[in-house]
Design a protein around this motif. Structure first.
Motif, PDB file in Angstrom:
ATOM      1  N   ARG A   1      -4.192  12.562 -21.324  1.00  0.00           N
ATOM      2  CA  ARG A   1      -3.079  12.538 -20.381  1.00  0.00           C
ATOM      3  C   ARG A   1      -3.575  12.016 -19.039  1.00  0.00           C
ATOM      4  O   ARG A   1      -4.630  12.429 -18.561  1.00  0.00           O
ATOM      5  CB  ARG A   1      -2.509  13.948 -20.213  1.00  0.00           C
ATOM      6  N   LYS A   2      -2.806  11.119 -18.442  1.00  0.00           N
ATOM      7  CA  LYS A   2      -3.142  10.581 -17.126  1.00  0.00           C
ATOM      8  C   LYS A   2      -2.352  11.338 -16.064  1.00  0.00           C
ATOM      9  O   LYS A   2      -1.153  11.575 -16.225  1.00  0.00           O
ATOM     10  CB  LYS A   2      -2.822   9.091 -17.066  1.00  0.00           C
ATOM     11  N   ILE A   3      -3.050  11.694 -14.983  1.00  0.00           N
ATOM     12  CA  ILE A   3      -2.400  12.403 -13.884  1.00  0.00           C
ATOM     13  C   ILE A   3      -2.864  11.824 -12.562  1.00  0.00           C
ATOM     14  O   ILE A   3      -3.928  11.206 -12.475  1.00  0.00           O
ATOM     15  CB  ILE A   3      -2.661  13.926 -13.923  1.00  0.00           C
ATOM     16  N   HIS A   4      -2.059  12.023 -11.534  1.00  0.00           N
ATOM     17  CA  HIS A   4      -2.400  11.630 -10.161  1.00  0.00           C
ATOM     18  C   HIS A   4      -2.450  12.919  -9.341  1.00  0.00           C
ATOM     19  O   HIS A   4      -1.501  13.710  -9.369  1.00  0.00           O
ATOM     20  CB  HIS A   4      -1.351  10.672  -9.591  1.00  0.00           C
ATOM     21  N   CYS A   5      -3.542  13.136  -8.633  1.00  0.00           N
ATOM     22  CA  CYS A   5      -3.734  14.365  -7.855  1.00  0.00           C
ATOM     23  C   CYS A   5      -3.911  14.035  -6.381  1.00  0.00           C
ATOM     24  O   CYS A   5      -4.543  13.044  -6.034  1.00  0.00           O
ATOM     25  CB  CYS A   5      -4.989  15.101  -8.319  1.00  0.00           C
TER      26      CYS A   5
ATOM     27  N   MET B   1      -6.740  11.183  -6.412  1.00  0.00           N
ATOM     28  CA  MET B   1      -7.518  10.829  -7.586  1.00  0.00           C
ATOM     29  C   MET B   1      -6.599  10.605  -8.775  1.00  0.00           C
ATOM     30  O   MET B   1      -5.679  11.382  -9.014  1.00  0.00           O
ATOM     31  CB  MET B   1      -8.510  11.942  -7.898  1.00  0.00           C
ATOM     32  N   ASP B   2      -6.848   9.525  -9.482  1.00  0.00           N
ATOM     33  CA  ASP B   2      -6.184   9.276 -10.754  1.00  0.00           C
ATOM     34  C   ASP B   2      -7.155   9.714 -11.838  1.00  0.00           C
ATOM     35  O   ASP B   2      -8.282   9.215 -11.910  1.00  0.00           O
ATOM     36  CB  ASP B   2      -5.845   7.798 -10.914  1.00  0.00           C
ATOM     37  N   LEU B   3      -6.725  10.670 -12.642  1.00  0.00           N
ATOM     38  CA  LEU B   3      -7.573  11.245 -13.679  1.00  0.00           C
ATOM     39  C   LEU B   3      -6.986  11.022 -15.048  1.00  0.00           C
ATOM     40  O   LEU B   3      -5.764  11.006 -15.222  1.00  0.00           O
ATOM     41  CB  LEU B   3      -7.701  12.763 -13.496  1.00  0.00           C
ATOM     42  N   GLU B   4      -7.854  10.913 -16.006  1.00  0.00           N
ATOM     43  CA  GLU B   4      -7.482  10.928 -17.409  1.00  0.00           C
ATOM     44  C   GLU B   4      -8.125  12.194 -17.971  1.00  0.00           C
ATOM     45  O   GLU B   4      -9.332  12.398 -17.817  1.00  0.00           O
ATOM     46  CB  GLU B   4      -8.057   9.684 -18.079  1.00  0.00           C
ATOM     47  N   LEU B   5      -7.319  13.058 -18.546  1.00  0.00           N
ATOM     48  CA  LEU B   5      -7.816  14.306 -19.117  1.00  0.00           C
ATOM     49  C   LEU B   5      -7.739  14.231 -20.626  1.00  0.00           C
ATOM     50  O   LEU B   5      -6.693  13.890 -21.179  1.00  0.00           O
ATOM     51  CB  LEU B   5      -6.987  15.494 -18.623  1.00  0.00           C
ATOM     52  N   GLU B   6      -8.835  14.574 -21.292  1.00  0.00           N
ATOM     53  CA  GLU B   6      -8.861  14.579 -22.753  1.00  0.00           C
ATOM     54  C   GLU B   6      -9.156  15.990 -23.223  1.00  0.00           C
ATOM     55  O   GLU B   6     -10.126  16.616 -22.795  1.00  0.00           O
ATOM     56  CB  GLU B   6      -9.941  13.627 -23.264  1.00  0.00           C
ATOM     57  N   GLY B   7      -8.296  16.490 -24.097  1.00  0.00           N
ATOM     58  CA  GLY B   7      -8.452  17.840 -24.625  1.00  0.00           C
ATOM     59  C   GLY B   7      -7.216  18.223 -25.407  1.00  0.00           C
ATOM     60  O   GLY B   7      -6.351  17.402 -25.677  1.00  0.00           O
ATOM     61  N   SER B   8      -7.121  19.495 -25.723  1.00  0.00           N
ATOM     62  CA  SER B   8      -5.933  19.972 -26.442  1.00  0.00           C
ATOM     63  C   SER B   8      -4.756  20.059 -25.470  1.00  0.00           C
ATOM     64  O   SER B   8      -4.944  20.150 -24.254  1.00  0.00           O
ATOM     65  CB  SER B   8      -6.198  21.347 -27.063  1.00  0.00           C
ATOM     66  N   ASP B   9      -3.543  20.054 -26.016  1.00  0.00           N
ATOM     67  CA  ASP B   9      -2.346  20.189 -25.171  1.00  0.00           C
ATOM     68  C   ASP B   9      -2.413  21.465 -24.341  1.00  0.00           C
ATOM     69  O   ASP B   9      -2.103  21.462 -23.157  1.00  0.00           O
ATOM     70  CB  ASP B   9      -1.076  20.211 -26.033  1.00  0.00           C
TER      71      ASP B   9
ATOM     72  N   ASN C   1     -11.913  12.108 -16.699  1.00  0.00           N
ATOM     73  CA  ASN C   1     -12.407  10.763 -16.477  1.00  0.00           C
ATOM     74  C   ASN C   1     -11.705  10.221 -15.238  1.00  0.00           C
ATOM     75  O   ASN C   1     -10.486  10.100 -15.217  1.00  0.00           O
ATOM     76  CB  ASN C   1     -12.118   9.880 -17.692  1.00  0.00           C
ATOM     77  N   ILE C   2     -12.473   9.910 -14.209  1.00  0.00           N
ATOM     78  CA  ILE C   2     -11.898   9.393 -12.965  1.00  0.00           C
ATOM     79  C   ILE C   2     -11.529   7.929 -13.174  1.00  0.00           C
ATOM     80  O   ILE C   2     -12.373   7.109 -13.495  1.00  0.00           O
ATOM     81  CB  ILE C   2     -12.887   9.523 -11.793  1.00  0.00           C
ATOM     82  N   ARG C   3     -10.260   7.616 -12.983  1.00  0.00           N
ATOM     83  CA  ARG C   3      -9.774   6.243 -13.143  1.00  0.00           C
ATOM     84  C   ARG C   3      -9.611   5.543 -11.807  1.00  0.00           C
ATOM     85  O   ARG C   3      -9.488   4.332 -11.739  1.00  0.00           O
ATOM     86  CB  ARG C   3      -8.447   6.243 -13.904  1.00  0.00           C
ATOM     87  N   GLY C   4      -9.578   6.308 -10.736  1.00  0.00           N
ATOM     88  CA  GLY C   4      -9.457   5.766  -9.386  1.00  0.00           C
ATOM     89  C   GLY C   4      -9.470   6.908  -8.393  1.00  0.00           C
ATOM     90  O   GLY C   4      -9.069   8.018  -8.731  1.00  0.00           O
ATOM     91  N   ALA C   5      -9.967   6.670  -7.175  1.00  0.00           N
ATOM     92  CA  ALA C   5     -10.016   7.734  -6.174  1.00  0.00           C
ATOM     93  C   ALA C   5     -10.079   7.145  -4.767  1.00  0.00           C
ATOM     94  O   ALA C   5     -10.553   6.028  -4.578  1.00  0.00           O
ATOM     95  CB  ALA C   5     -11.219   8.632  -6.412  1.00  0.00           C
TER      96      ALA C   5
ATOM     97  N   ALA D   1      -2.601  21.786 -20.238  1.00  0.00           N
ATOM     98  CA  ALA D   1      -1.582  22.569 -19.524  1.00  0.00           C
ATOM     99  C   ALA D   1      -2.243  23.619 -18.632  1.00  0.00           C
ATOM    100  O   ALA D   1      -1.815  23.828 -17.491  1.00  0.00           O
ATOM    101  CB  ALA D   1      -0.628  23.228 -20.521  1.00  0.00           C
ATOM    102  N   ASP D   2      -3.302  24.251 -19.123  1.00  0.00           N
ATOM    103  CA  ASP D   2      -4.031  25.235 -18.321  1.00  0.00           C
ATOM    104  C   ASP D   2      -4.695  24.578 -17.110  1.00  0.00           C
ATOM    105  O   ASP D   2      -4.723  25.147 -16.028  1.00  0.00           O
ATOM    106  CB  ASP D   2      -5.086  25.951 -19.169  1.00  0.00           C
ATOM    107  N   VAL D   3      -5.239  23.383 -17.294  1.00  0.00           N
ATOM    108  CA  VAL D   3      -5.862  22.651 -16.190  1.00  0.00           C
ATOM    109  C   VAL D   3      -4.818  22.333 -15.122  1.00  0.00           C
ATOM    110  O   VAL D   3      -5.071  22.517 -13.924  1.00  0.00           O
ATOM    111  CB  VAL D   3      -6.533  21.350 -16.690  1.00  0.00           C
ATOM    112  N   LEU D   4      -3.656  21.858 -15.528  1.00  0.00           N
ATOM    113  CA  LEU D   4      -2.606  21.518 -14.559  1.00  0.00           C
ATOM    114  C   LEU D   4      -2.192  22.752 -13.760  1.00  0.00           C
ATOM    115  O   LEU D   4      -2.000  22.678 -12.544  1.00  0.00           O
ATOM    116  CB  LEU D   4      -1.410  20.893 -15.272  1.00  0.00           C
ATOM    117  N   GLU D   5      -2.070  23.879 -14.424  1.00  0.00           N
ATOM    118  CA  GLU D   5      -1.725  25.130 -13.734  1.00  0.00           C
ATOM    119  C   GLU D   5      -2.833  25.518 -12.750  1.00  0.00           C
ATOM    120  O   GLU D   5      -2.564  25.910 -11.616  1.00  0.00           O
ATOM    121  CB  GLU D   5      -1.497  26.243 -14.752  1.00  0.00           C
TER     122      GLU D   5
END
Length: 71
Positions: free
Chosen positions: A4-8, A45-53, A32-36, A57-61
Protein backbone atom coordinates in the motif's frame (compact mmCIF):
# COMPACT_ATOMS: atom_id res chain seq x y z
CA UNK A 1 1.23 -9.88 1.60
CA UNK A 2 -0.10 -6.66 0.16
CA UNK A 3 1.55 -3.36 -0.75
CA UNK A 4 0.00 0.00 0.00
CA UNK A 5 1.27 3.47 -0.90
CA UNK A 6 0.71 6.30 1.56
CA UNK A 7 1.68 9.97 1.89
CA UNK A 8 2.63 11.17 5.39
CA UNK A 9 3.14 14.62 6.85
CA UNK A 10 5.19 14.61 10.06
CA UNK A 11 4.98 17.46 12.60
CA UNK A 12 8.22 19.08 13.73
CA UNK A 13 8.27 17.52 17.19
CA UNK A 14 8.63 13.94 15.89
CA UNK A 15 10.89 14.41 12.86
CA UNK A 16 13.88 12.98 14.77
CA UNK A 17 12.07 9.82 15.99
CA UNK A 18 12.93 6.44 14.39
CA UNK A 19 9.38 5.84 13.14
CA UNK A 20 10.31 3.60 10.20
CA UNK A 21 12.37 1.38 12.47
CA UNK A 22 9.44 1.19 14.90
CA UNK A 23 7.05 0.26 12.09
CA UNK A 24 9.30 -2.53 10.87
CA UNK A 25 10.03 -4.01 14.29
CA UNK A 26 6.66 -3.56 16.01
CA UNK A 27 4.33 -4.44 13.16
CA UNK A 28 6.38 -6.64 10.84
CA UNK A 29 5.74 -4.31 7.91
CA UNK A 30 8.44 -3.47 5.38
CA UNK A 31 8.54 0.31 4.75
CA UNK A 32 10.04 1.55 1.49
CA UNK A 33 10.66 5.28 1.09
CA UNK A 34 9.51 6.38 -2.37
CA UNK A 35 10.11 10.09 -1.82
CA UNK A 36 10.73 12.52 1.04
CA UNK A 37 11.21 16.17 1.91
CA UNK A 38 12.50 17.32 5.29
CA UNK A 39 12.43 20.91 6.51
CA UNK A 40 12.91 22.34 9.99
CA UNK A 41 9.20 22.67 10.63
CA UNK A 42 7.76 19.66 8.77
CA UNK A 43 8.63 16.52 6.86
CA UNK A 44 6.67 14.73 4.15
CA UNK A 45 7.23 11.19 2.99
CA UNK A 46 5.78 8.91 0.35
CA UNK A 47 5.93 5.37 1.67
CA UNK A 48 5.18 1.96 0.30
CA UNK A 49 4.20 -0.47 3.05
CA UNK A 50 4.37 -4.23 2.50
CA UNK A 51 2.69 -6.59 4.93
CA UNK A 52 -0.64 -8.09 5.86
CA UNK A 53 -3.81 -5.98 5.63
CA UNK A 54 -4.16 -6.11 9.43
CA UNK A 55 -0.54 -5.05 10.05
CA UNK A 56 -0.81 -2.13 7.61
CA UNK A 57 -4.05 -1.01 9.28
CA UNK A 58 -2.26 -1.12 12.65
CA UNK A 59 0.61 0.95 11.24
CA UNK A 60 -1.79 3.60 9.93
CA UNK A 61 -3.47 3.82 13.34
CA UNK A 62 -0.06 4.06 15.05
CA UNK A 63 1.05 6.88 12.74
CA UNK A 64 -2.16 8.84 13.25
CA UNK A 65 -1.88 8.48 17.04
CA UNK A 66 1.65 9.94 16.79
CA UNK A 67 0.17 13.04 15.11
CA UNK A 68 1.14 12.15 11.55
CA UNK A 69 -1.27 13.04 8.78
CA UNK A 70 -1.74 9.99 6.53
CA UNK A 71 -3.38 10.08 3.08
Amino acid sequence: MVTRKIHCVFPQEIIQEPLLYNIATQFGVVPNIRGASVREDEATMDLELEGSDAAIADVLEYLRKRGISVN
